[in-house]
Design an enzyme around this catalytic site. Sequence first.
Site, PDB file in Angstrom:
ATOM      1  N   GLY A  87       0.838  -1.197   0.000  1.00 42.14           N
ATOM      2  CA  GLY A  87       0.000   0.000   0.000  1.00 42.14           C
ATOM      3  C   GLY A  87       0.870   1.244   0.000  1.00 42.14           C
ATOM      4  CB  ALA A  88       1.388   4.134  -1.211  1.00 37.83           C
ATOM      5  N   GLY A 100       4.823   4.710   5.179  1.00 35.81           N
ATOM      6  CA  GLY A 100       5.262   4.764   6.563  1.00 35.81           C
ATOM      7  C   GLY A 100       4.162   5.176   7.520  1.00 35.81           C
ATOM      8  N   GLY A 101       2.943   5.334   6.958  1.00 33.19           N
ATOM      9  CA  GLY A 101       1.805   5.649   7.826  1.00 33.19           C
ATOM     10  C   GLY A 101       1.630   4.580   8.897  1.00 33.19           C
ATOM     11  CD  GLU A 108       5.454  -0.774   4.253  1.00 33.16           C
ATOM     12  OE1 GLU A 108       5.826   0.424   4.294  1.00 33.16           O
ATOM     13  OE2 GLU A 108       4.264  -1.118   4.421  1.00 33.16           O
ATOM     14  CE  LYS A 126      -4.633   5.849   1.702  1.00 36.06           C
ATOM     15  NZ  LYS A 126      -3.718   4.815   2.023  1.00 36.06           N
TER      16      LYS A 126
HETATM   17  O1  DER Z   1       2.984   2.094   6.199  1.00 32.59           O
HETATM   18  C1  DER Z   1       2.804   1.945   4.979  1.00 32.59           C
HETATM   19  O2  DER Z   1       3.541   2.407   4.105  1.00 32.59           O
HETATM   20  C2  DER Z   1       1.593   1.186   4.564  1.00 32.59           C
HETATM   21  O3  DER Z   1       1.756   0.627   3.321  1.00 32.59           O
HETATM   22  C3  DER Z   1       0.401   2.042   4.714  1.00 32.59           C
HETATM   23  O4  DER Z   1       0.662   3.355   5.001  1.00 32.59           O
HETATM   24  C4  DER Z   1      -0.659   1.953   3.641  1.00 32.59           C
HETATM   25  O5  DER Z   1      -1.742   1.898   4.440  1.00 32.59           O
HETATM   26  P1  DER Z   1      -3.226   1.553   4.025  1.00 32.59           P
HETATM   27  O6  DER Z   1      -3.131   0.471   2.968  1.00 32.59           O
HETATM   28  O7  DER Z   1      -3.819   1.077   5.289  1.00 32.59           O
HETATM   29  O8  DER Z   1      -3.794   2.824   3.518  1.00 32.59           O
END
Ligand code: DER
Length: 235
Positions: A87-88, A100-101, A108, A126
Amino acid sequence: TVIEEAKRLAAWTAVDKHVLPEHKIIGIGSGSTVPYVVERIVAQGPEVNEGRIFIPTGFQSKELIISSKLQLGDVDQYPTIDVTIDGADEVDGDLNCIKGGGACHLREKVLAEAADTWVIVADYRKNSQLLGTNWKQGVPVEVAPFAFAKVLLNLQRLGSEKAALRMGKAKAGPIVTDNGNFVIDAPFPEEQMKDPYTLLARVKMLTGVVEVGLFCHMAKAAYFGNQDGSVTAKW
Ligand code: DER
């Protein structure tokens, strides 16, 4: 919900296109979108998944692989990976990402780099042209606890006046990553976010920084599920 359906749409589209029967070593990212990736891979059936190895990007990712009864492997054993899906937090027009959320961005990035193909899956929130447009929490920077105050000061000097240590919500004190480090969230002015690669290089050079949540020139494609049930692909 609309957002969950958008995540599922992105994930299924990406798996159908990029996780093929001949792909045996598969990197699994972190966050709330990736479970839909694993769901779709499991649905490919036991015959296809027999003999496949799944590499996690952290504690949550590892538990997801185990609970899905897929074969767990370690990046030490499989330094090159066929495809990693993750994800991002935000993706710009050149497929640069803020990640990095979930404070998982060190492992990753290791698996993103190790993969022949790295693909992003996300919901429409996003999908941006410029990093920082929607994701206002700043660039996540994983730091060695010993150095956090110094890095905080240097990030402020670099332009992130509001840089701050990421504190726990259900935990007193700062959050601690799967690697035993802290995270500083560093918002930068739009001017600097226009050139994420230069920003990445400057931040990464700060002594005490372990990894930076800017993934530049790494993704092969990104898939965004939309509110109307369509999918936007960027590559
Ligand atoms: O931490 C990250 O980079 C994760 O991939 C994340 O931020 C994506 O989170 P989500 O799929 O819950 O939106």
